[in-house]
Scaffold this motif. Sequence first.
Motif, short mmCIF file in Angstrom:
data_model
loop_
_atom_site.label_atom_id
_atom_site.label_comp_id
_atom_site.label_asym_id
_atom_site.label_seq_id
_atom_site.Cartn_x
_atom_site.Cartn_y
_atom_site.Cartn_z
N ALA A 143 -3.81 0.10 4.95
CA ALA A 143 -2.98 1.32 4.70
C ALA A 143 -2.51 1.84 6.02
N ALA A 144 -1.10 2.52 6.31
CA ALA A 144 -0.69 2.74 7.52
C ALA A 144 0.21 3.99 7.42
N ALA A 145 0.48 4.93 8.26
CA ALA A 145 1.38 6.11 8.20
C ALA A 145 1.66 6.52 9.75
N SER A 146 2.79 7.14 9.91
CA SER A 146 3.22 7.56 11.17
C SER A 146 4.29 8.51 11.30
N THR A 147 4.59 9.12 12.27
CA THR A 147 5.61 9.96 12.29
C THR A 147 7.01 9.22 12.57
N THR A 148 7.02 8.09 12.66
CA THR A 148 8.05 7.21 12.74
C THR A 148 8.55 6.97 11.38
N GLN A 149 7.88 6.84 10.33
CA GLN A 149 8.36 6.78 9.09
C GLN A 149 9.33 7.80 8.61
N ALA A 150 10.33 7.39 7.83
CA ALA A 150 11.33 8.38 7.38
C ALA A 150 10.69 9.28 6.34
N ASP A 151 10.06 8.84 5.57
CA ASP A 151 9.33 9.73 4.60
C ASP A 151 8.32 10.85 4.99
N VAL A 152 7.45 10.68 6.26
CA VAL A 152 6.69 11.27 6.82
C VAL A 152 7.52 12.36 7.67
N ARG A 153 8.46 11.87 8.36
CA ARG A 153 9.36 12.57 9.47
C ARG A 153 10.37 13.58 8.57
N GLU A 154 10.46 13.60 7.27
CA GLU A 154 11.36 14.36 6.56
C GLU A 154 10.93 15.96 6.52
N GLY A 155 11.88 16.74 6.85
CA GLY A 155 11.27 18.18 7.03
C GLY A 155 10.51 18.72 8.11
N LEU A 156 10.33 17.83 9.30
CA LEU A 156 9.52 18.25 10.47
C LEU A 156 10.51 18.63 11.64
N LYS A 157 10.27 19.67 12.22
CA LYS A 157 10.95 19.94 13.42
C LYS A 157 10.78 19.06 14.32
N SER A 158 9.68 18.65 14.65
CA SER A 158 9.19 17.73 15.97
C SER A 158 8.07 16.55 15.33
N SER A 159 8.20 15.59 15.98
CA SER A 159 7.17 14.72 15.33
C SER A 159 5.96 14.61 16.48
N LYS A 160 5.81 15.60 17.31
CA LYS A 160 4.67 15.54 18.31
C LYS A 160 3.77 16.74 18.10
#
Length: 117
Positions: free
Chosen positions: A49-66
Motif C-alpha cells: 500500500a502507498a499514499a502521499s501528498t502527491t496523490q490527488a485524493d490526498v491533496r484535496e482540501g489541503l492548503k499545503s502539502s508540507k
Amino acid sequence: MDKKIARLRRAKSTRARIRELGVPRLSVLRTGQHVYAQVFSADGSKVLAAASTTQADVREGLKSSKNIEAAAKVGRAIAEKAKAAGIEKVAFDRSGYRYHGRVKALADAAREGGLQF
C-alpha cells in the motif's frame, strides 16, 4: 559524517531489527515539499500500500502539502489502504527521522485509522 548519511545509517539498523520481526513495515519519507508512506511486505520485496501528498485524493482540501495536517491525511490514507489490503499490524519505520512533527502526525493518524504498531 553529513546529515543524510547519518539518517540512512540509523534507518539501516532499524530496518534490520524490523526484518527480524517478520511483520509488514510502514515506511515514511519526508521531503521539503511532500510526505510519502508505503507499507512493504515482511521480506521487503513488495509494496502492499502507498499514499502521499502527491496523490490527488490526498491533496484535496489541503492548503499545503508540507505541513502536519497533510502528514495526518497521508496517515489516514495509508491506514485505509493497508486495511483494504488485509494488513492490521505493522512495524513503524521512521527512516531515521526524529519522531516529532510530520512523522509523529502521520503515525498518530495511522493508529487512529486502525493500524497497530
